[in-house]
Write a protein that holds these residues in place. Structure first.
Motif, PDB file in Angstrom:
ATOM      1  N   ALA A  95     140.829  -0.967  14.557  1.00  0.00           N
ATOM      2  CA  ALA A  95     141.906  -0.062  14.144  1.00  0.00           C
ATOM      3  C   ALA A  95     141.672   0.481  12.739  1.00  0.00           C
ATOM      4  O   ALA A  95     141.845   1.679  12.495  1.00  0.00           O
ATOM      5  CB  ALA A  95     143.247  -0.790  14.209  1.00  0.00           C
ATOM      6  N   ARG A 141     139.015   3.021  12.749  1.00  0.00           N
ATOM      7  CA  ARG A 141     139.567   4.264  13.294  1.00  0.00           C
ATOM      8  C   ARG A 141     140.434   4.970  12.241  1.00  0.00           C
ATOM      9  O   ARG A 141     140.357   6.191  12.085  1.00  0.00           O
ATOM     10  CB  ARG A 141     140.378   3.952  14.547  1.00  0.00           C
ATOM     11  CG  ARG A 141     140.980   5.146  15.218  1.00  0.00           C
ATOM     12  CD  ARG A 141     141.706   4.739  16.506  1.00  0.00           C
ATOM     13  NE  ARG A 141     142.420   5.865  17.053  1.00  0.00           N
ATOM     14  CZ  ARG A 141     141.882   6.821  17.786  1.00  0.00           C
ATOM     15  NH1 ARG A 141     140.594   6.776  18.083  1.00  0.00           N
ATOM     16  NH2 ARG A 141     142.612   7.821  18.238  1.00  0.00           N
ATOM     17  N   ARG A 182     139.809   8.702  10.988  1.00  0.00           N
ATOM     18  CA  ARG A 182     140.795   9.702  11.398  1.00  0.00           C
ATOM     19  C   ARG A 182     141.798  10.078  10.311  1.00  0.00           C
ATOM     20  O   ARG A 182     142.613  10.973  10.515  1.00  0.00           O
ATOM     21  CB  ARG A 182     141.514   9.221  12.656  1.00  0.00           C
ATOM     22  CG  ARG A 182     140.536   9.112  13.837  1.00  0.00           C
ATOM     23  CD  ARG A 182     141.193   8.884  15.157  1.00  0.00           C
ATOM     24  NE  ARG A 182     142.378   9.683  15.374  1.00  0.00           N
ATOM     25  CZ  ARG A 182     142.409  10.883  15.958  1.00  0.00           C
ATOM     26  NH1 ARG A 182     141.295  11.437  16.361  1.00  0.00           N
ATOM     27  NH2 ARG A 182     143.553  11.504  16.138  1.00  0.00           N
ATOM     28  N   ASP A 218     150.002   3.912  16.030  1.00  0.00           N
ATOM     29  CA  ASP A 218     149.323   4.654  17.100  1.00  0.00           C
ATOM     30  C   ASP A 218     147.814   4.450  17.051  1.00  0.00           C
ATOM     31  O   ASP A 218     147.168   4.262  18.088  1.00  0.00           O
ATOM     32  CB  ASP A 218     149.634   6.151  17.020  1.00  0.00           C
ATOM     33  CG  ASP A 218     151.037   6.499  17.459  1.00  0.00           C
ATOM     34  OD1 ASP A 218     151.721   5.647  18.073  1.00  0.00           O
ATOM     35  OD2 ASP A 218     151.473   7.640  17.181  1.00  0.00           O
ATOM     36  N   GLN A 219     147.231   4.506  15.858  1.00  0.00           N
ATOM     37  CA  GLN A 219     145.791   4.293  15.717  1.00  0.00           C
ATOM     38  C   GLN A 219     145.420   2.882  16.170  1.00  0.00           C
ATOM     39  O   GLN A 219     144.390   2.662  16.810  1.00  0.00           O
ATOM     40  CB  GLN A 219     145.331   4.523  14.279  1.00  0.00           C
ATOM     41  CG  GLN A 219     145.606   5.906  13.732  1.00  0.00           C
ATOM     42  CD  GLN A 219     145.139   7.020  14.651  1.00  0.00           C
ATOM     43  OE1 GLN A 219     143.985   7.052  15.073  1.00  0.00           O
ATOM     44  NE2 GLN A 219     146.028   7.932  14.970  1.00  0.00           N
ATOM     45  N   THR A 264     147.145   0.840  18.318  1.00  0.00           N
ATOM     46  CA  THR A 264     147.286   0.640  19.755  1.00  0.00           C
ATOM     47  C   THR A 264     146.206   1.391  20.522  1.00  0.00           C
ATOM     48  O   THR A 264     145.731   0.913  21.552  1.00  0.00           O
ATOM     49  CB  THR A 264     148.698   1.026  20.247  1.00  0.00           C
ATOM     50  OG1 THR A 264     148.990   2.370  19.889  1.00  0.00           O
ATOM     51  CG2 THR A 264     149.743   0.094  19.660  1.00  0.00           C
ATOM     52  N   HIS A 265     145.798   2.549  20.017  1.00  0.00           N
ATOM     53  CA  HIS A 265     144.715   3.290  20.668  1.00  0.00           C
ATOM     54  C   HIS A 265     143.403   2.512  20.578  1.00  0.00           C
ATOM     55  O   HIS A 265     142.679   2.410  21.563  1.00  0.00           O
ATOM     56  CB  HIS A 265     144.560   4.682  20.066  1.00  0.00           C
ATOM     57  CG  HIS A 265     143.508   5.480  20.756  1.00  0.00           C
ATOM     58  ND1 HIS A 265     143.723   6.081  21.965  1.00  0.00           N
ATOM     59  CD2 HIS A 265     142.226   5.746  20.416  1.00  0.00           C
ATOM     60  CE1 HIS A 265     142.595   6.685  22.344  1.00  0.00           C
ATOM     61  NE2 HIS A 265     141.680   6.502  21.422  1.00  0.00           N
ATOM     62  N   ALA A 273     143.657  -0.399  23.015  1.00  0.00           N
ATOM     63  CA  ALA A 273     143.601  -0.001  24.418  1.00  0.00           C
ATOM     64  C   ALA A 273     142.201   0.423  24.833  1.00  0.00           C
ATOM     65  O   ALA A 273     141.758   0.132  25.938  1.00  0.00           O
ATOM     66  CB  ALA A 273     144.591   1.132  24.682  1.00  0.00           C
ATOM     67  N   SER A 274     141.493   1.091  23.928  1.00  0.00           N
ATOM     68  CA  SER A 274     140.166   1.596  24.277  1.00  0.00           C
ATOM     69  C   SER A 274     139.089   0.540  24.054  1.00  0.00           C
ATOM     70  O   SER A 274     138.001   0.650  24.603  1.00  0.00           O
ATOM     71  CB  SER A 274     139.839   2.854  23.478  1.00  0.00           C
ATOM     72  OG  SER A 274     139.716   2.546  22.101  1.00  0.00           O
TER      73      SER A 274
END
Length: 86
Positions: free
Chosen positions: A52, A55, A59, A75-76, A78-79, A82-83
């Protein structure tokens, strides 16, 4: 805290590693608890947390100041979780 997170994200977008470290110190316990609440083992949660923040580093230039900075960080996170990749 949200204003402070917003300021840190702007600094990170400009390449500040110290702001990234400060953001980590500020939010890592919260984000780790979030990841654990999703049923992740401690090891998997730590790995997702590292992903995270990688990321977030990449980002941060896409972050728009003034929006909910904490929501953006979540959001970053959890993304990335998840990925399975940053």
């Amino acid at each position: 805290m949200t204003v402070h997170v917003d300021d840190l994200l702007v600094q990170i977008a400009h390449g500040s590693r110290s702001a990234l470290a400060e953001l980590y110190d500020l939010l890592a316990p919260l984000l780790l608890a979030l990841l654990r609440s999703r049923g992740r083992s401690l090891e998997r949660a730590h790995n997702a947390l590292v992903d995270a923040f990688a990321r977030i580093w990449r980002r941060a230039p896409s972050y728009e100041p003034g929006h909910s900075s904490l929501d953006w960080v979540i959001d970053q996170t959890t993304h990335a979780d998840a990925s399975g990749v940053a």
